[in-house]
Design an enzyme around this catalytic site. Structure first.
Site, PDB file in Angstrom:
ATOM      1  N   LYS A 195       0.943  -1.213  -0.020  1.00  0.00           N
ATOM      2  CA  LYS A 195      -0.121  -0.053  -0.013  1.00  0.00           C
ATOM      3  C   LYS A 195       0.997   1.123  -0.050  1.00  0.00           C
ATOM      4  CE  LYS A 195      -3.258   2.497   2.776  1.00  0.00           C
ATOM      5  NZ  LYS A 195      -4.353   2.385   4.218  1.00  0.00           N
TER       6      LYS A 195
HETATM    7  C1  R5P Z   1      -2.353   4.091   6.897  1.00  0.00           C
HETATM    8  O1  R5P Z   1      -1.123   4.300   6.960  1.00  0.00           O
HETATM    9  C2  R5P Z   1      -3.103   3.494   7.873  1.00  0.00           C
HETATM   10  O2  R5P Z   1      -3.394   2.191   7.340  1.00  0.00           O
HETATM   11  C3  R5P Z   1      -4.262   4.434   8.024  1.00  0.00           C
HETATM   12  O3  R5P Z   1      -4.708   4.245   9.280  1.00  0.00           O
HETATM   13  C4  R5P Z   1      -5.304   4.331   7.135  1.00  0.00           C
HETATM   14  O4  R5P Z   1      -5.507   2.975   6.266  1.00  0.00           O
HETATM   15  C5  R5P Z   1      -5.392   5.384   6.110  1.00  0.00           C
HETATM   16  O5  R5P Z   1      -6.131   5.639   5.388  1.00  0.00           O
HETATM   17  P1  R5P Z   1      -6.622   7.099   4.573  1.00  0.00           P
HETATM   18  O6  R5P Z   1      -5.280   7.814   4.541  1.00  0.00           O
HETATM   19  O7  R5P Z   1      -7.086   6.712   3.352  1.00  0.00           O
HETATM   20  O8  R5P Z   1      -7.480   7.849   5.390  1.00  0.00           O
END
Ligand code: R5P
Length: 293
Positions: free
Chosen positions: A205
């Site tokens: 990711k």
């Molecule tokens: C990212 O580093 C973490 O997994 C977060 O808690 C989350 O997945 C981030 O998602 P978003 O940036 O789309 O809110």
């Protein structure tokens, strides 16, 4: 070890050439994995499109109660039918998601920092593989801080999870974390994603960036793109579209879905880009149409 000057000279990423060793399996870099791994990856990546819409609501593991995630018990049931995978902590899943749901699970297994700490880059593994099996996880998500103070411990965490997962055929999702002082450049993301893939992560990711197709080409496993901080819906859909055009295998979006004024419509609009080849413009029109009702 290769000298630093030598690795600065980049050759051709062949961004126009499809990944060569996929055999007849729909997940990049997974053709040589065993049946169990492939089954879990199929629960994540749709066999028809090859892609996924992951919904990230694991923020509580270091941020506590975030705007939009105050009541998981109310939000999650509204969104389950609109996404392919839930990315969450075991606490959130157990308490707020009915066990009869049929979607994939990306289980957050690293923890240890909180947003009131100066240095978020030192984590531990908080969930072991037996617990991941009990939770029926399709992959285990580990934060990886390449280039940050906690790099070595996060590489240790990632490697231990990959090794434990390999014993029971559970894939690992390496989450590239970007610290406050780190630049979101393709040079950085090429370095970080490739390191994480070579250490054995089955999915990576990361964030969208310029020259994103080079980041994808150099990474031998599927990349799912993080949503990041909330953007206007139109911009978020544009980012999703560019990510898919650049070769991403899906989005792993949190705030841009749950902080939208219509989270379900936003998740559907992202899904249209990810699975149905919608352009950002078409997805935006779809979103507007859905939110009119
Ligand atoms: C990212 O580093 C973490 O997994 C977060 O808690 C989350 O997945 C981030 O998602 P978003 O940036 O789309 O809110």
């Amino acid at each position: 070890m290769a000298d630093k000057e030598g690795i600065k000279i980049e050759k051709n990423y062949h961004t126009d050439v499809a990944f060569k060793t996929n055999g007849n399996f729909h997940v990049k870099g997974a053709a040589n994995l065993d049946w169990g791994m492939k089954k879990h990856l199929t629960n994540i990546f749709n066999p028809k499109s090859g892609n996924t819409v992951m919904f990230a609501f694991d923020h509580g593991y270091f941020m506590g109660s975030v705007s939009g995630l105050e009541r998981l018990d109310i939000l999650i049931p509204q969104l389950i039918d609109h996404v392919d995978v839930l990315m969450a902590t075991r606490g959130a899943l157990r308490t707020c998601v009915k066990p009869n749901f049929k979607k994939g699970i990306a289980l957050r297994v690293s923890a240890g920092s909180s947003m009131i700490n100066e240095d978020l880059s030192r984590e531990i593994i908080s969930v072991n593989v037996e617990e991941a099996i009990r939770m029926n996880a399709d992959c285990m998500a580990v934060q990886t801080f390449i280039g940050a103070d906690g790099q070595l411990s996060s590489i240790d965490n990632l490697s231990r999870v990959i090794n434990e997962g390999a014993r029971y055929s559970i894939p690992t999702l390496g989450v590239i974390a970007v610290g406050k002082n780190m630049e979101r450049t393709s040079q950085y993301f090429k370095l970080a994603t490739r390191i994480v893939a070579e250490l054995g992560a089955h999915i990576v990711k990361t964030y969208y960036c310029d020259d994103f197709e080079q980041v994808v080409a150099a990474c031998p496993v599927p990349i799912v793109v993080a949503g990041g901080k909330k953007l206007a819906e139109k911009e978020a859909l544009e980012m999703a579209y560019k990510s898919m055009q650049g070769g991403a295998c899906g989005l792993d979006m949190g705030r841009n879905i749950f902080q939208s004024h219509n989270p379900a419509a936003m998740a559907d609009a992202v899904g249209k880009i990810v699975h149905n080849k919608f352009t950002d413009k078409e997805a935006w029109e779809f979103f507007c149409e859905k939110t009119k009702k």
